[in-house]
Design a protein around this motif. Structure first.
Motif, mmCIF file in Angstrom:
data_model
loop_
_atom_site.group_PDB
_atom_site.id
_atom_site.type_symbol
_atom_site.label_atom_id
_atom_site.label_comp_id
_atom_site.label_asym_id
_atom_site.label_seq_id
_atom_site.Cartn_x
_atom_site.Cartn_y
_atom_site.Cartn_z
ATOM 1 N N GLN B 62 26.742 39.723 25.034
ATOM 2 C CA GLN B 62 26.186 38.606 24.266
ATOM 3 C C GLN B 62 26.474 37.249 24.880
ATOM 4 O OE1 GLN B 62 27.897 41.105 21.195
ATOM 5 N NE2 GLN B 62 27.188 39.509 19.824
ATOM 6 N N GLN B 63 27.701 37.076 25.419
ATOM 7 C CA GLN B 63 28.095 35.727 25.836
ATOM 8 C C GLN B 63 27.711 35.404 27.280
ATOM 9 O OE1 GLN B 63 28.984 33.728 23.643
ATOM 10 N NE2 GLN B 63 29.556 35.093 21.959
ATOM 11 N N ARG B 67 27.361 35.447 34.219
ATOM 12 C CA ARG B 67 26.658 34.313 34.795
ATOM 13 C C ARG B 67 27.638 33.187 35.184
ATOM 14 N NH1 ARG B 67 21.192 32.028 35.401
ATOM 15 N NH2 ARG B 67 21.958 30.257 36.572
ATOM 16 N N TYR B 68 28.552 32.867 34.244
ATOM 17 C CA TYR B 68 29.509 31.785 34.525
ATOM 18 C C TYR B 68 30.490 32.177 35.619
ATOM 19 C CZ TYR B 68 27.635 30.632 29.956
ATOM 20 O OH TYR B 68 26.787 30.386 28.921
ATOM 21 N N LEU B 69 30.844 33.455 35.621
ATOM 22 C CA LEU B 69 31.743 33.967 36.651
ATOM 23 C C LEU B 69 31.103 33.801 38.030
ATOM 24 C CD1 LEU B 69 34.513 35.485 36.497
ATOM 25 C CD2 LEU B 69 33.252 37.601 36.731
ATOM 26 N N THR B 70 29.823 34.176 38.121
ATOM 27 C CA THR B 70 29.109 34.015 39.387
ATOM 28 C C THR B 70 29.002 32.543 39.755
ATOM 29 O OG1 THR B 70 27.703 35.690 38.366
ATOM 30 C CG2 THR B 70 27.174 35.047 40.617
ATOM 31 N N ASN B 71 28.654 31.702 38.773
ATOM 32 C CA ASN B 71 28.559 30.260 39.046
ATOM 33 C C ASN B 71 29.848 29.734 39.650
ATOM 34 O OD1 ASN B 71 26.062 30.296 37.888
ATOM 35 N ND2 ASN B 71 26.658 29.246 35.996
ATOM 36 N N LEU B 229 33.075 27.836 24.405
ATOM 37 C CA LEU B 229 33.199 29.051 23.607
ATOM 38 C C LEU B 229 34.362 28.927 22.628
ATOM 39 C CD1 LEU B 229 31.500 31.638 23.970
ATOM 40 C CD2 LEU B 229 33.438 32.635 25.173
ATOM 41 N N SER B 230 35.470 28.326 23.091
ATOM 42 C CA SER B 230 36.655 28.271 22.239
ATOM 43 C C SER B 230 36.461 27.281 21.094
ATOM 44 C CB SER B 230 37.886 27.904 23.054
ATOM 45 O OG SER B 230 37.955 26.521 23.243
ATOM 46 N N ARG B 231 35.520 26.346 21.250
ATOM 47 C CA ARG B 231 35.225 25.449 20.139
ATOM 48 C C ARG B 231 34.352 26.157 19.100
ATOM 49 N NH1 ARG B 231 34.507 19.131 21.830
ATOM 50 N NH2 ARG B 231 36.637 18.858 22.552
ATOM 51 N N GLU B 232 33.513 27.086 19.584
ATOM 52 C CA GLU B 232 32.620 27.802 18.653
ATOM 53 C C GLU B 232 33.299 29.008 18.010
ATOM 54 O OE1 GLU B 232 29.473 28.816 21.254
ATOM 55 O OE2 GLU B 232 28.785 26.736 21.483
ATOM 56 N N MET B 240 38.541 35.312 22.881
ATOM 57 C CA MET B 240 38.950 34.180 23.710
ATOM 58 C C MET B 240 39.978 34.587 24.756
ATOM 59 S SD MET B 240 37.003 32.044 22.685
ATOM 60 C CE MET B 240 37.573 31.147 24.098
ATOM 61 N N MET B 241 40.869 35.513 24.372
ATOM 62 C CA MET B 241 41.883 35.948 25.335
ATOM 63 C C MET B 241 41.233 36.710 26.483
ATOM 64 S SD MET B 241 44.673 34.674 24.476
ATOM 65 C CE MET B 241 43.778 33.344 23.749
ATOM 66 N N ALA B 242 40.216 37.506 26.169
ATOM 67 C CA ALA B 242 39.503 38.212 27.241
ATOM 68 C C ALA B 242 38.839 37.188 28.169
ATOM 69 C CB ALA B 242 38.469 39.159 26.648
#
Lengths: 292, 273
Positions: B62-63, B67-71, B229-232, B240-242
């Protein structure tokens, strides 16, 4: 000199990048701080006006800016000595002749330095949780009532300081370790022959020999701690009641939330001037101490 | 105190200190394997009842964290590569080649080390906007392609290359570029590893500047995505820990592998300053 053209060709790309993306923006920041650059100027540059030192004057009459400045000063004044003490203490432990597995301990103590600040700030936010956090759980065993670390204006900044010390002390520990290892061993042997205690060895040999390193490390750490930003951004969003708004956090909101770029540039410059002044003061104090 | 008593005390202190630094990291790892809601209990559990990969699955599903990891990965890799190129060229030139203005420029660069990078940030944003680069990776990579610290790091090391070696190659008729690639670069290898580790970690961990110039969610780096993500998802401890594990693990592994080089960088940086 016959190698000149190649030399320039080698140095030019880096110098060009540093000039265009660092020196020019720094000078531009000074210029922008003397204007009323805001959302209107961002849309149409003709709306830009020169306002002299007005931004600086107004900032110095803005309570929220003073609040940010006081918070940052608190962070530096409490955080830096704690940080340095932790660094020096652990460096002394790891450097001890008696220590087994010193390399392994060094790595373990250094690990937080390389972690991503945002990620470990998130971790600490949960460790500091009032009800489910392990820190309050541990304190409860000592008979201390739960503290609302990040929700109480009195505790939010101290909590961030604890986190920052945990995250950063390993960096200076490594520098202290190298300095400790460069102190000649025969100094200690001579002291031991004279029957000096461990405490005397530390006061008469270790500390004086570490003086240049201490000065350097405290200058770098003070400058670094003045640039507090991501910790409050992730852990408290500046709250509660503005108690963790730092100067850079204030600059970020002023610049990229309200788009008052003129005023935000003035904030950046004031911060720079403050760091410069404090560095000069540290050098001065060190020189005076040397002279005595 | 006897030597064995002192030794026991010393190791108790060392173990205590190491426990403090490592505990948050181990706890993060443990909670990342817990089922949703499991960590919000009293007393706080230390280990998952039934270890699960559900949080990681949700992050990649879902999250969209892949994509962010690749970025983050390729931004850090590209920045590292380019900064190695430009900083090593300039660092070598400042150490070994003569050109007009070398010493004064060096002094200006050294003095400029005291300027915090945030001072340049607001006009840099305007410059990027004017160049049409806001919300592109170029805005993150381009300003980081060369830096004063990198140039100095390479210069300090390049000073140790013997002049005779370079002169001999020149007498043999080698071009300056040839000398750089076949003599200088191999000699600089250890310091280039140091610089690479520093740049990669710096780029991976960077927060404020990417936060400012990357507003399109698809372009986010891991730290920015994690902060958002941690704000949402304030209540989703385990998720969040993952996310924190995925952010921290790559750099921690890189550091453990190349620790020696990283620490040399710190020491050279502190001697120079």
């Amino acid at each position: 000199m016959k190698t000149a053209p190649a030399a320039w060709a080698f140095a030019a790309p880096a110098l060009l990048i540093i000039t265009v993306f660092f020196f020019v923006p720094v000078l531009a920041a000074l210029a922008v701080s003397l204007t009323d650059f805001d959302l209107y100027a961002l849309a149409d540059i003709r709306n830009l006006r020169f306002v002299g030192l007005h931004n600086y004057w107004r900032l110095l009459h803005t309570p929220d800016f003073w609040r940010a400045l006081t918070n940052t000063a608190y962070f530096v004044v409490v955080g830096v000595p704690l940080s340095l003490a932790a660094s020096l203490a652990t460096a002394l432990l790891v450097n001890s002749r008696l220590a087994y597995l010193a390399g392994l301990f060094r790595t373990a103590l250094f690990a937080p330095v390389v972690t991503t600040l945002v990620a470990v700030a998130v971790v600490w936010r949960y460790l500091l949780h009032t009800r489910y956090g392990l820190i309050n759980y541990a304190l409860a065993h000592l008979g201390i009532h739960p503290i609302d670390w990040l929700g109480d204006p009195h505790w939010a900044l101290p909590a961030i300081i604890l986190f920052a010390v945990w995250k950063n002390f390993g960096y200076n520990m490594v520098i202290f370790l190298a300095a400790l290892q460069s102190i000649p061993a025969d100094l200690y042997e001579a002291a031991r022959l004279d029957g000096a205690s461990l405490w005397q060895e530390f006061g008469r040999i270790t500390l004086p020999m570490l003086r240049p390193t201490l000065l350097l490390v405290s200058i770098l750490t003070v400058a670094g701690y003045f640039q507090l930003f991501a910790e409050p951004y992730v852990m408290t969003q500046g709250g509660p009641l503005q108690s963790t708004v730092s100067v850079l956090y204030f600059m970020y909101e002023e610049g990229f939330k309200w788009w008052n770029l003129g005023s935000a540039s003035a904030v950046a410059f004031l911060l720079f001037l403050i760091i410069l002044a404090v560095t000069a003061l540290q050098l001065r104090l060190a020189r005076d101490a040397q002279a005595r | 105190m006897s030597t064995s008593g002192a030794r026991a005390l010393l190791h108790a202190l060392l173990l205590g200190a190491a426990a403090i630094t490592l505990f948050p990291l181990l706890w993060m790892l443990s909670v990342s394997f817990m089922a949703g809601g499991e960590a919000s209990a009293f007393p706080p559990p230390l280990l998952p009842g039934h270890a699960t990969l559900a949080n990681y699955r949700q992050l990649f599903g879902q999250q969209n964290i892949g994509r962010y990891l690749t970025n983050s990965l390729w931004l850090a890799a590209l920045t590292t590569l380019l900064s190695l190129l430009f900083n090593s060229l300039a660092g070598y030139a400042f150490a070994k080649l003569h050109f007009r203005g070398r010493e004064p420029i060096l002094r200006v660069l050294l003095a400029a080390l005291v300027i915090p990078s945030q001072v340049a940030m607001l006009p840099l944003f305007l410059l990027m906007k004017w160049l049409g680069l806001v919300n592109t990776y170029a805005a993150v990579v381009v300003p980081a392609m060369a830096g004063i610290f990198g140039v100095f790091l390479v210069r300090q090391y390049a000073l140790t290359i013997p002049d005779e070696l370079l002169e001999a190659a020149r007498i043999d008729g080698a071009s300056e570029l040839r000398i750089f690639t076949s003599i200088v670069l191999p000699a600089l290898r250890p310091i280039l590893v140091t610089l690479a580790v520093f740049t990669f970690l710096g780029s991976w961990n960077d927060f404020m500047w990417p936060l400012i110039v990357l507003t399109d969610q698809d372009l986010y780096t891991l730290p920015i995505a994690l902060a958002t993500l941690s704000r949402e998802h304030v209540q989703d401890y385990e998720l969040m820990m993952a996310g924190a594990v995925l952010t921290v693990l790559p750099v921690l592994v890189l550091f453990l592998a190349l620790q020696r080089y990283y620490i040399r960088g710190i020491l050279m940086g502190s001697v120079k300053g």
